[in-house]
Design a protein around this motif. Structure first.
Motif, mmCIF file in Angstrom:
data_model
loop_
_atom_site.group_PDB
_atom_site.id
_atom_site.type_symbol
_atom_site.label_atom_id
_atom_site.label_comp_id
_atom_site.label_asym_id
_atom_site.label_seq_id
_atom_site.Cartn_x
_atom_site.Cartn_y
_atom_site.Cartn_z
ATOM 1 N N LEU A 32 6.118 -2.384 -5.908
ATOM 2 C CA LEU A 32 4.945 -2.534 -5.059
ATOM 3 C C LEU A 32 5.212 -1.962 -3.675
ATOM 4 O O LEU A 32 6.358 -1.952 -3.203
ATOM 5 C CB LEU A 32 4.548 -4.007 -4.937
ATOM 6 C CG LEU A 32 5.553 -4.951 -4.270
ATOM 7 C CD1 LEU A 32 4.822 -6.118 -3.586
ATOM 8 C CD2 LEU A 32 6.558 -5.501 -5.287
ATOM 9 N N PRO A 33 4.158 -1.481 -3.005
ATOM 10 C CA PRO A 33 4.336 -0.998 -1.635
ATOM 11 C C PRO A 33 4.411 -2.163 -0.659
ATOM 12 O O PRO A 33 3.798 -3.209 -0.867
ATOM 13 C CB PRO A 33 3.072 -0.173 -1.391
ATOM 14 C CG PRO A 33 2.038 -0.836 -2.258
ATOM 15 C CD PRO A 33 2.770 -1.324 -3.474
ATOM 16 N N THR A 34 5.189 -1.995 0.399
ATOM 17 C CA THR A 34 5.164 -2.940 1.517
ATOM 18 C C THR A 34 5.039 -2.114 2.791
ATOM 19 O O THR A 34 4.922 -0.894 2.745
ATOM 20 C CB THR A 34 6.427 -3.828 1.582
ATOM 21 O OG1 THR A 34 7.510 -3.095 2.142
ATOM 22 C CG2 THR A 34 6.801 -4.368 0.195
ATOM 23 N N GLN A 153 10.448 5.532 -0.694
ATOM 24 C CA GLN A 153 9.317 5.584 0.231
ATOM 25 C C GLN A 153 7.979 5.703 -0.501
ATOM 26 O O GLN A 153 6.919 5.571 0.107
ATOM 27 C CB GLN A 153 9.483 6.771 1.185
ATOM 28 C CG GLN A 153 10.773 6.755 1.984
ATOM 29 C CD GLN A 153 10.853 5.589 2.953
ATOM 30 O OE1 GLN A 153 9.938 5.358 3.736
ATOM 31 N NE2 GLN A 153 11.938 4.830 2.889
ATOM 32 N N THR A 154 8.037 5.977 -1.808
ATOM 33 C CA THR A 154 6.844 6.021 -2.668
ATOM 34 C C THR A 154 7.200 5.379 -3.999
ATOM 35 O O THR A 154 8.384 5.239 -4.350
ATOM 36 C CB THR A 154 6.371 7.464 -2.923
ATOM 37 O OG1 THR A 154 7.366 8.152 -3.694
ATOM 38 C CG2 THR A 154 6.128 8.220 -1.624
ATOM 39 N N ALA A 158 10.634 5.569 -6.529
ATOM 40 C CA ALA A 158 11.208 4.400 -7.196
ATOM 41 C C ALA A 158 11.321 4.641 -8.695
ATOM 42 O O ALA A 158 12.332 4.303 -9.322
ATOM 43 C CB ALA A 158 10.361 3.163 -6.913
ATOM 44 N N ARG A 159 10.288 5.226 -9.288
ATOM 45 C CA ARG A 159 10.306 5.496 -10.726
ATOM 46 C C ARG A 159 11.438 6.457 -11.090
ATOM 47 O O ARG A 159 12.071 6.301 -12.150
ATOM 48 C CB ARG A 159 8.965 6.060 -11.181
ATOM 49 C CG ARG A 159 8.883 6.324 -12.682
ATOM 50 C CD ARG A 159 7.478 6.681 -13.138
ATOM 51 N NE ARG A 159 6.951 7.856 -12.449
ATOM 52 C CZ ARG A 159 5.771 8.403 -12.717
ATOM 53 N NH1 ARG A 159 4.957 7.842 -13.603
ATOM 54 N NH2 ARG A 159 5.360 9.468 -12.056
ATOM 55 N N GLU A 171 1.476 2.657 -6.886
ATOM 56 C CA GLU A 171 1.606 3.737 -5.901
ATOM 57 C C GLU A 171 0.474 3.643 -4.883
ATOM 58 O O GLU A 171 -0.695 3.559 -5.247
ATOM 59 C CB GLU A 171 1.551 5.097 -6.617
ATOM 60 C CG GLU A 171 1.618 6.301 -5.693
ATOM 61 C CD GLU A 171 2.963 6.451 -5.008
ATOM 62 O OE1 GLU A 171 3.088 5.939 -3.870
ATOM 63 O OE2 GLU A 171 3.883 7.047 -5.615
ATOM 64 N N ASP A 172 0.840 3.669 -3.592
ATOM 65 C CA ASP A 172 -0.172 3.695 -2.545
ATOM 66 C C ASP A 172 0.255 4.641 -1.428
ATOM 67 O O ASP A 172 0.039 4.359 -0.251
ATOM 68 C CB ASP A 172 -0.423 2.292 -1.992
ATOM 69 C CG ASP A 172 -1.735 2.210 -1.215
ATOM 70 O OD1 ASP A 172 -2.737 2.787 -1.682
ATOM 71 O OD2 ASP A 172 -1.752 1.580 -0.143
ATOM 72 N N GLY A 173 0.887 5.749 -1.810
ATOM 73 C CA GLY A 173 1.310 6.735 -0.830
ATOM 74 C C GLY A 173 2.591 6.355 -0.131
ATOM 75 O O GLY A 173 3.165 5.283 -0.357
#
Length: 218
Positions: A32-34, A153-154, A158-159, A171-173
């Motif tokens: 998840l993005p933080t 950073q994306t 991570a994948r 993914e949220d950029g």
């Protein structure tokens, strides 16, 4: 096969959050993005999922996993009591780049690693993370990377590192912050900065003047 969602599309995002929350509830890992870096997350109360998280990262129990929460008040269910200074720090810097180390309630049946009765808690300033946490409750979340590799950073980064060890990627950029959170330990009489980061010592001392910061003037 891992699922990958582009959360920039509002319609996709709704389905993505639901799918990720279901995966967390069944003991699977999600990315998840933080507001700092992308995180690798699991149900904080599922010891098997936390073990899988540490294994995916290639880290041992000597690296306890922090916990992310979706509201100011979640911490009240995780500790015996929240003192005035801790509450002031929460109200000043959550959601945001401040991690607070507290003594967790002895009744909690979680296993986040060898944390000796403490837990590091943060509320992230990111809408996708908050929406997921509102559905899952507290999540054990570490940076989404293999041990020794740069934090992602994306979700795509991570994948590339974690592959099918993760059930769902959100993914949220690229993250806008990229700076690790500041860590403050409030388990002793005098709060102490353990790691400098997104929140400066001066900002902290505007809220808690007696905070200790070795190497930064006391």
């Amino acid at each position: 096969m891992a699922l990958f969602f582009e959360c920039g599309d509002p319609d996709v995002r709704v389905d993505a959050i639901e799918t990720a929350a279901h995966s967390v509830s069944t003991g699977e890992l999600v990315v998840l993005p933080t507001d700092t870096v992308y995180g690798l997350g699991a149900d904080a109360f599922d010891a098997g999922a936390v073990r899988d998280l540490l294994q995916a990262k290639g880290r041992g129990r000597d690296f306890p996993v922090p916990v992310l929460v979706g509201s100011w008040w979640t911490i009240d269910g995780l500790v015996t009591a929240v003192d005035g200074r801790t509450r002031a720090l929460i109200e000043a810097f959550w959601p945001g780049g401040l991690t607070i180390v507290v003594r967790h309630a002895p009744s909690l049946t979680w296993d986040l690693g060898d944390a000796r009765g403490t837990v590091a808690i943060r509320m992230p300033l990111h809408p996708v993370a908050i929406e997921l946490l509102e559905k899952t409750g507290p999540m054990a979340v570490s940076s989404a990377n293999r041990h020794g590799s740069p934090p992602a950073q994306t979700a795509a980064e991570a994948r590339a590192q974690l592959g099918d060890d993760v059930a769902v990627y959100l993914e949220d950029g690229q993250v806008s912050g990229g700076v690790a959170s500041t860590i403050v330990d409030v388990t002793e009489d005098v709060p102490q900065v353990l790691r400098a980061g997104a929140i400066s010592v001066d900002e902290l001392r505007e809220i808690v003047p007696d905070i200790s910061a070795p190497g930064a003037g006391g």
